[in-house]
Design a protein around this motif. Structure first.
Motif, PDB file in Angstrom:
ATOM      1  N   MET A 136      16.018 -48.966 -27.603  1.00 54.40           N
ATOM      2  CA  MET A 136      17.068 -49.892 -27.605  1.00 54.40           C
ATOM      3  C   MET A 136      17.115 -50.601 -25.959  1.00 54.40           C
ATOM      4  O   MET A 136      16.454 -49.915 -25.029  1.00 54.40           O
ATOM      5  CB  MET A 136      18.230 -47.859 -26.408  1.00 54.40           C
ATOM      6  N   GLY A 137      17.645 -51.131 -26.216  1.00 52.69           N
ATOM      7  CA  GLY A 137      18.207 -52.509 -25.454  1.00 52.69           C
ATOM      8  C   GLY A 137      19.148 -52.024 -24.139  1.00 52.69           C
ATOM      9  O   GLY A 137      19.947 -51.157 -23.932  1.00 52.69           O
ATOM     10  N   ARG A 138      19.267 -53.198 -22.810  1.00 53.93           N
ATOM     11  CA  ARG A 138      19.240 -52.708 -21.787  1.00 53.93           C
ATOM     12  C   ARG A 138      20.890 -53.593 -22.426  1.00 53.93           C
ATOM     13  O   ARG A 138      21.122 -53.711 -23.475  1.00 53.93           O
ATOM     14  CB  ARG A 138      19.015 -53.642 -20.948  1.00 53.93           C
ATOM     15  N   LYS A 139      21.853 -53.314 -21.922  1.00 55.91           N
ATOM     16  CA  LYS A 139      23.609 -52.656 -21.900  1.00 55.91           C
ATOM     17  C   LYS A 139      23.306 -54.475 -21.690  1.00 55.91           C
ATOM     18  O   LYS A 139      23.621 -54.549 -20.577  1.00 55.91           O
ATOM     19  CB  LYS A 139      24.284 -52.258 -21.326  1.00 55.91           C
ATOM     20  N   LEU A 140      24.449 -55.118 -22.555  1.00 54.83           N
ATOM     21  CA  LEU A 140      25.472 -56.912 -22.110  1.00 54.83           C
ATOM     22  C   LEU A 140      25.672 -56.749 -20.771  1.00 54.83           C
ATOM     23  O   LEU A 140      26.726 -55.415 -20.621  1.00 54.83           O
ATOM     24  CB  LEU A 140      25.660 -57.312 -23.059  1.00 54.83           C
ATOM     25  N   GLU A 141      25.346 -56.990 -19.729  1.00 53.55           N
ATOM     26  CA  GLU A 141      26.663 -57.565 -18.282  1.00 53.55           C
ATOM     27  C   GLU A 141      27.777 -57.812 -18.551  1.00 53.55           C
ATOM     28  O   GLU A 141      28.801 -57.456 -19.132  1.00 53.55           O
ATOM     29  CB  GLU A 141      26.286 -57.928 -17.584  1.00 53.55           C
ATOM     30  N   TYR A 142      27.368 -58.901 -20.042  1.00 52.58           N
ATOM     31  CA  TYR A 142      28.703 -59.827 -20.104  1.00 52.58           C
ATOM     32  C   TYR A 142      29.104 -59.782 -22.217  1.00 52.58           C
ATOM     33  O   TYR A 142      28.265 -60.349 -22.484  1.00 52.58           O
ATOM     34  CB  TYR A 142      29.192 -61.135 -19.753  1.00 52.58           C
ATOM     35  N   PRO A 143      29.400 -58.379 -22.792  1.00 51.77           N
ATOM     36  CA  PRO A 143      29.188 -58.249 -23.769  1.00 51.77           C
ATOM     37  C   PRO A 143      30.059 -59.517 -24.408  1.00 51.77           C
ATOM     38  O   PRO A 143      29.827 -59.441 -26.223  1.00 51.77           O
ATOM     39  CB  PRO A 143      29.724 -57.044 -24.568  1.00 51.77           C
ATOM     40  N   GLU A 144      31.473 -59.469 -24.164  1.00 49.65           N
ATOM     41  CA  GLU A 144      32.502 -60.332 -24.970  1.00 49.65           C
ATOM     42  C   GLU A 144      32.503 -61.817 -24.785  1.00 49.65           C
ATOM     43  O   GLU A 144      31.894 -62.343 -23.469  1.00 49.65           O
ATOM     44  CB  GLU A 144      33.674 -60.187 -24.325  1.00 49.65           C
ATOM     45  N   LYS A 145      32.858 -63.143 -25.909  1.00 52.15           N
ATOM     46  CA  LYS A 145      31.967 -63.789 -25.802  1.00 52.15           C
ATOM     47  C   LYS A 145      32.491 -64.886 -26.336  1.00 52.15           C
ATOM     48  O   LYS A 145      33.364 -64.197 -27.646  1.00 52.15           O
ATOM     49  CB  LYS A 145      30.208 -64.103 -26.612  1.00 52.15           C
TER      50      LYS A 145
END
Length: 50
Positions: free
Chosen positions: A1-10
């Motif tokens: 499992m990777g780290r959680k994205l700080e800005y997931p919406e693009k």
């Protein structure tokens, strides 16, 4: 499992000619275009009460 994205919406945004140049001219030391745009969006949403 990777780290959680700080800005997931693009979103890709089309801007009028010269807008990026104006943003670049307004940047402070160490600031980048993306952080400028994020701050501008958040400020406008707060202004509108959203």
């Amino acid at each position: 499992m990777g780290r959680k994205l700080e800005y997931p919406e693009k979103r890709e945004v089309a801007l009028r000619e010269g807008t990026l140049a104006r943003i670049k001219a307004a940047l402070t030391d160490g600031e980048n275009q993306v952080s400028f745009m994020r701050d501008a969006i958040e400020s406008e949403l707060e202004r509108r009460g959203k």
